[in-house]
Design an enzyme around this catalytic site. Structure first.
Site, PDB file in Angstrom:
ATOM      1  CE  LYS A  82      -3.932   1.936   2.836  1.00  0.00           C
ATOM      2  NZ  LYS A  82      -4.733   1.543   3.939  1.00  0.00           N
ATOM      3  CB  SER A 157      -7.944   3.580   3.264  1.00  0.00           C
ATOM      4  OG  SER A 157      -6.964   2.875   3.994  1.00  0.00           O
ATOM      5  CB  SER A 181      -8.152   0.562   6.024  1.00  0.00           C
ATOM      6  OG  SER A 181      -8.843   1.659   6.142  1.00  0.00           O
TER       7      SER A 181
END
Length: 468
Positions: A82, A157, A181
């Site tokens: 990420k 996210s 997330s």
């Protein structure tokens, strides 16, 4: 085995073939890069593809295998991060205009550990801006899309991580989890997503959202692959104030032990009558509970405090801490944030000292309530997402999205929690639930997840994606 199905190999399967010489890391890497080039333009899961670095990593891994050097299970295996994880010499943008030119000088601790084992970095993945604002179309990069239906969101996210793993672009990707997330994208994309216990994995070098709620963890196709990733990254870091010095067990040890004799709590009231819950989600969790009972577990319904208490507590803490982190840019460069990020952080600007004190007090009470139930249960099972992934078209661009997930409780308490697939909706989108364990008992969470995964065979089903 032809190159066209190399992507289907799990970390464990690829590792065995790398070690017996039937495949090379470079072959795995070239296949992954080719697949990314062919498929990702429709998914936007990657922000940065590190092709040159990946080939160098793979070449080094193959050289070590040829010399009989084995640095660990991730050696020669492609992975991705990420884009809030620092990577030395590679931009780390947080999906934001504010950090477009940010090139860290040092790696995050997590990246250091993967690199030490000889993993192959494929690149950096889409997120919501600063892991908070999204999905948004007013950011420097487009939002990631769901591989099961690209008109639907992949969750947030860790959106790029969920999409990339589900699409078979990478076997494992690192996400972060502050209010769900990791587990949200895993739920919407039909993968495994593990949020470890707070303090088990160092967050140093990972851009913070909320320092008392942030967790780092993997998304993968299989429970075993998440266990391998956790084995690689777990451990004490004296320079992370939240890190806890606990023994690290062999997380692979219990994966085949089954669930015979285990007692599992089911807070069915949490989700069964929740607003916006899908009957398909409830039915799928009920089937999963029945499957666990058939495998020898005892599943008892239990009660927990109302979900809304967990959610309010966690969001007051999260928005307050997020505002504190971004306060200077919020005041000096407000127009450089995406609209949703700005709106969400604004909430934190209006929280009073009394509000945050009450939230911290409530947090202790809620944690005690969950841990009291876990004294009599080996684990809990409950909903991850209350419905299949919503469509982009169903999200109001003028308001902060609030799609129905129930992941915040275990950020508030810090317990380990893992989202696992439970089936598919009539529309073909994934359904899920989460398994919650005692603090630092990831082994039990993984054990139960592996038993359910083996019984359902859901990890074998993958989205149909065109390749160039």
């Amino acid at each position: 085995m032809s190159d066209t199905n190399l992507f289907e190999l799990s970390i464990a399967e690829a590792g065995r073939k790398l070690r017996d010489g039937s495949i090379t890391s470079l072959a795995l890497t070239e296949d992954a890069l080719s697949r990314i080039a062919a498929i990702d333009p429709a998914l936007d899961s990657f922000i940065t593809v590190t092709a040159e670095r990946a080939r160098a990593d793979a070449t080094a891994a193959d050289a070590n295998f040829s010399k009989g050097i084995d640095n660990g299970p991730m050696q020669g295996v492609p992975y991705a991060l990420k884009d809030i994880y620092d990577t030395a010499g590679i931009r780390s943008t947080c999906h934001s205009k504010l950090r477009l030119d940010n090139v860290p000088a040092a790696d995050s601790v997590v990246e250091t550990k993967f690199k030490a084992q000889g993993g192959v970095l494929l690149g950096k993945l889409a997120t919501h801006e600063f892991a908070l604002g999204g999905p948004s179309f007013d950011l420097p990069f487009p939002p990631a899309r769901n591989p099961w239906n690209r008109e639907h969101i992949p969750g947030g996210s860790s959106s790029g991580s969920g999409a990339a793993v589900a699409a078979g672009l990478v076997r494992m990707a690192m996400g972060s989890d502050t209010g769900g997330s990791i587990r949200g994208p895993a739920a919407y994309c039909g993968t495994v997503g593990l949020k470890p216990t707070y303090g088990l994995v160092s967050r140093r070098g990972v851009f913070p959202l909320s320092t008392t709620l942030d967790h780092c963890g993997p998304l993968s196709w299989t429970v075993e692959d998440s266990a391998i990733a956790l084995q690689t990254i777990a451990g004490y870091d004296a320079l992370d104030p939240a890190s806890v010095d606990v023994p690290i067990p062999d997380y692979l040890d219990g994966l085949g032990q089954g669930v015979e004799g285990l007692r599992i709590g089911l807070p069915r009231h949490f989700f069964a009558k929740a607003q916006d819950v899908s009957p398909e989600v409830v039915a799928a969790i009920d089937r999963a509970a029945e499957t666990l009972e058939k495998l020898g577990a005892v599943v008892d319904e239990i009660t927990l405090p109302d979900y809304d208490l967990f959610n309010a507590c966690g969001r007051i803490i999260m928005y307050t801490e997020a505002y504190a982190i971004h306060e200077q840019d919020y005041q000096k460069r407000p127009l450089d944030f995406g609209r949703l990020t700005y709106l969400r952080m604004t909430l934190g600007a209006f929280v009073t000292g009394a509000d945050i004190q009450q939230a911290m007090r409530l947090r202790r009470e809620l944690s005690r309530a969950v841990n009291l139930k876990l004294k009599n249960c080996d684990a809990l099972i409950t909903a991850s997402a209350l419905a299949p992934a919503p469509a982009f078209a169903d999200i109001d661009p003028n308001s902060s999205p609030n799609w129905p997930v129930q992941t915040m409780p275990f950020n508030v308490t810090g317990n380990p929690a893992m989202s696992v697939p439970t089936g598919f909706s009539a529309s073909g989108l994934p359904l899920s639930m989460q398994i919650v364990g005692r603090a630092f008992d990831e082994s039990m969470v993984l054990r139960i997840g592996a038993a359910l995964e083996s019984a359902t065979g859901l990890s074998a089903r993958r989205p149909a994606l065109a390749r160039g």
